[in-house]
Write an enzyme that holds these catalytic residues in place. Structure first.
Site, PDB file in Angstrom:
ATOM      1  N   GLY A   1       0.817  -1.206   0.000  1.00 45.48           N
ATOM      2  CA  GLY A   1       0.000   0.000   0.000  1.00 45.48           C
ATOM      3  C   GLY A   1       0.854   1.260   0.000  1.00 45.48           C
ATOM      4  O   GLY A   1       2.087   1.193  -0.031  1.00 45.48           O
TER       5      GLY A   1
ATOM      6  N   CYS B   1      -3.853  10.563   9.695  1.00 48.30           N
ATOM      7  CA  CYS B   1      -3.250  11.738   9.069  1.00 48.30           C
ATOM      8  C   CYS B   1      -4.070  12.994   9.357  1.00 48.30           C
ATOM      9  O   CYS B   1      -3.502  14.057   9.664  1.00 48.30           O
ATOM     10  CB  CYS B   1      -3.072  11.527   7.578  1.00 48.30           C
ATOM     11  SG  CYS B   1      -4.510  10.886   6.729  1.00 48.30           S
TER      12      CYS B   1
END
Lengths: 344, 344, 344, 344
Positions: free
Chosen positions: B11, B147
């Site tokens: 990923g 994030c």
């Protein structure tokens, strides 16, 4: 009012066609089919159509008779069911690749398989009005066009018509395309994080649209090199060729102007000032224009011939509507008057 | 040299981690696993690594013992197998959301399911060095960070630390994000033709990262509103809050400078001239910086607090490497020195 | 530690150079000059350098002696002041176009004016290590490279070195470029609203970098066709040529591998799977790599040779640092280890 | 046919207006002026108009009488010359900010200077049909609208009309905008290399359009926070507010539907499936639609109200044409039928 239906309306080509037909003054859209979106409002898939139509996607296996039937299915479908479709409508325009080529051998070479209905190939007119306008007036069946083929064919059309090309030199066509060319389904490389900011030459040779350039322009050695760039709609074809000895820029101007004068959607773009001096797809989004340009290196006869289009319009659905207009005897530009946006 | 492995390396987070670890002077990458890309060279998936490593993806079920194990799997995996992983390495850093929250009730509320290993929640340190640096020095297990949570937490950190916020006012955090946030798999909306040129508010409330802001800053009424924009890497969090009566711009400067001085990757960006006057993710691609900024409306106490980061770096893999450095007693900035590019 | 200064440091090339030199282990940056930004912190112009240097732009007329002087001024400056600069440093690397060509006649033809210091042309080594590595070891003066010339030269280098090209056929090089090529000043067409989404062929023939391809590869009939696309950093050169009769794909593999093996920054990209199968500038931002690829049409000898670079790195400042390394006897890759980002 | 002229036609607003008027069935464009492009064909500046008009830019000091005069000049011009312009036409629509505010004090506060013609402020109707449709039927002078004000006003309109807002809570409006907002002239930050990929909060408070929100909606504490993103056309306003206690999602649906039913260009976008579930400017390019959406957090009364528009259309020239239609007694949607494109 003439009734029209679209078989396969959930893709980009079908959606664009639907947008054009909904606004077209001479037709009424009867059915738009989609197996995967059956029963949904078309505006849920094509969000630009919200508040403009309450149509829902209908079942492709329940087509009702109409005056004009557009086929906007994946390649391979139309050739398998063409007999059935001719029972639905007397006039058919197929946007797929199935009936673009006139010879089954050419189809087999470029598509790698036998054509399922070769006897129908000659019943279709190739759907580029700039090459087949007269035939369309009496046609019942018109094929679509490949978007990259269209940009290539129109880039070279003035040179071919005026017989200015040196036939002994190969023609290299460099084509830059936006992401809508890959269709609504996309592929692994279509993910925005992988597709943004690209300059990706995904095909050096062998693009299937090459066959349409060979067939329509009668060129022998021609290659299409395809590069994806960061844009949604648009194609620019840049053809590198050699002109016959003695051919001048003045000859080219004459050839390009002649073609632009005969065709309402062709424009010559070759300016000495301003920002937009050459053909650019950027300002063509949503329009049916094909902008043409050229540059000649006098020292060696190298000509750079350019054509910019919106791949979903002049490269697909716009040309299809233009074909319909010609086939039905309507004004060629009807429903295709959008000027395009600047800036965009 | 310490050995490290990455469990789940195909990923975006895993790839970024691999890039950082390959260049890190204190570690050697032993394994990078991927079930779907088993046996392929890692550079075939992460093309930036070509000519830099001949590693191939290995089988996740054949992990060999290492000093440090990074977990970069989809959410839900780590909590199910944590016992097994602790047999592989004494130090674990998990980039997923599985061990970010300390209370299983909070996990259940925001993730909508029971945590599979609630007894492990308190063994992990939350992976934001700016909040937990001291604990990391003695930690064995460190979680990753969301994030968007990171951008939010760092935007507000100076205000919270200096106790400048009016706690009776809600905090609205507007977050703009790039397309790499949706992961390498993407979704229907990730297709470039649909994702380019967007300003798409895909979540007005309820984003899971909110839980990390609540937990880490002790804020009660806080919301994250998420908007996708046309960018690959980057997050900008813009928090709207009210300061306590009497708080001035000078107080804010003091609070922000203090935090920036204590943390090597925090910078205050508040310029009166030039193009880059405020925090912008654009210039942070590939860096571990978090750029902070603020603006105060004196007339009503409305403060706009901003933080820009690269979501794959400070928002994920960069912070993870920073955590590793602290956990191992290495210089905090090791392997994270990249300055970023301009223009980009 | 060797002292270095940059004359003209506020442009994109100068800024990139500064970024590289600040991180280079063997040098210390002494001065960075700018007339228009005199006295400002360099990070106010190059925001990526914030918290990394407290350098301010100094006066270009007050250069102090250094070991190595980089010239990053607009074209035309270096040739007028070269005598002065050689008094400042014994080693000079000039990023401008002033000393790239060896013959003043070639300069005059392509730049349309007489060279101001023709006697200096032969004292400079052309700044492409892949072509002049050996000479650089003993050089005092090295020129920069044109970014488009570099992409073109490296795309064709394997074919030229292995003598595989049919010299009777013209070579058409199609080059797609990002917006940083137009420099920090930009022009009317650089406005985002006009420059976004473009496919704009701004130069069909006659680009000045052509002269460097003619000089360095010894090719006679070669043209560069320049098209701007929506990207900030990056160049892809796609050269269309004909190989000698009998040349096979195997021969090409051999030629490309040989060149990649001899040069640390060259890579061959030609994959059968994955998203990144061909050279793409997208993943090269900030790196010094030049990714090479090719495709041969066996039926007619048409070869498509590709090279992707970051125009500010391998196409300018990265190559300049590589040259410095070679000139100083340092490891060629020092300070150029950045792997690049994916996704980006 | 009514004659119309555009004073100041070389900017983005003027160009868009010209495009609309050229296609409008009830008017004929007589003059389009530009001092800097005097004598040039309008299509050299607005390339989308090629082959659609042979008009040239005329001298602004030589205006001829017309039925309707559009003013599309930089702010500050109209107020200085309004007496003169009323001699040219009985009907005037001014796209600038000069006559948007009704009180000279409000003008002075937000524009930082005295208004040059305060006695004219009350002769103008504010140019947003959704708020002043009835007055327009009898108006002679109509002002333009600020694009960001329009997105804000329409986002909140349903809530204000239905009196659902808690007036004691401040309203924070987060606005994301494309690069065409900065006008055709642009600024240092407009360079593509600096403007691409941005998320740049260029104004936290104090944007001048705030005054129009205060005036038109009667709100007291409201702020507009402006963020530039990578897009050419488009604005999304996201307003954060609190609803009165007890207000439910059902109440909001009712309020939004009522407003959408009364206004041909307003649409409610709030879908549970598909890619386009919320208002997005992406699909509005070239259209006059304002797409509205909302989300309510039941737990605390936090409402997120959204409005997406094309800043050059509904945010400027499209609304101006809509105003003209109403002022002249024509069908409100005349000349504004474009549905917009998907994908784009």
């Amino acid at each position: 009012m003439n009734s029209v239906s679209i078989l396969g309306g959930s893709g980009y080509g079908g959606g664009e066609l639907l947008r054009l037909l909904l606004a077209h003054p001479c037709v009424e859209v009867q059915q738009v089919t989609s197996r995967s979106h059956l029963g949904e409002y078309v505006y849920q898939v094509h969000p630009n159509l919200r508040k403009r139509t309450q149509l829902k996607f209908s079942d492709p296996s329940a087509l009702e008779p109409v005056d004009i039937l557009f086929l906007a299915q994946p390649h391979g479908q139309a050739q398998r069911h063409i007999e059935e479709y001719t029972g639905v409508a007397q006039k058919i325009i197929d946007l797929s690749a199935d009936f673009r080529l006139r010879e089954s051998a050419l189809y087999q070479k470029w598509y790698g398989e036998q054509h399922a209905a070769p006897e129908w190939l000659n019943k279709f007119v190739y759907g580029l009005p700039e090459l087949h306008r007269a035939e369309m007036a009496t046609a019942s069946y018109i094929s679509g066009v490949g978007c990259n083929a269209t940009a290539s064919n129109l880039a070279l059309l003035p040179l071919v018509k005026a017989d200015l090309l040196d036939s002994s030199s190969p023609i290299f066509i460099e084509i830059k395309v936006g992401s809508s060319e890959s269709g609504a389904e996309g592929n692994a490389g279509s993910h925005h994080a992988e597709r943004a900011n690209v300059i990706r030459t995904f095909s050096a040779f062998g693009h299937r649209h090459t066959a349409e350039v060979i067939q329509e322009l009668g060129l022998s050695e021609v290659s299409l090199t395809m590069t994806a760039v960061d844009l949604v709609r648009g194609v620019l074809a840049t053809a590198h060729a050699k002109v016959k000895q003695g051919v001048t820029t003045k000859d080219l101007w004459k050839a390009y102007r002649a073609v632009a004068n005969e065709n309402p959607f062709l424009r010559v773009v070759k300016e000495q000032r301003g920002i937009y001096r050459v053909p650019e797809p950027k300002i063509l989004a949503g329009t049916n224009y094909a902008d043409l340009g050229f540059e000649l290196d006098d020292s060696n006869g190298h000509v750079v011939a350019m054509c910019a289009i919106d791949n979903l319009m002049k490269g697909a659905s716009g040309s299809a509507v233009q074909c319909m207009n010609l086939m039905m005897g309507w004004e060629e530009t009807t429903g295709l008057e959008f000027m395009g946006l600047h800036p965009i």
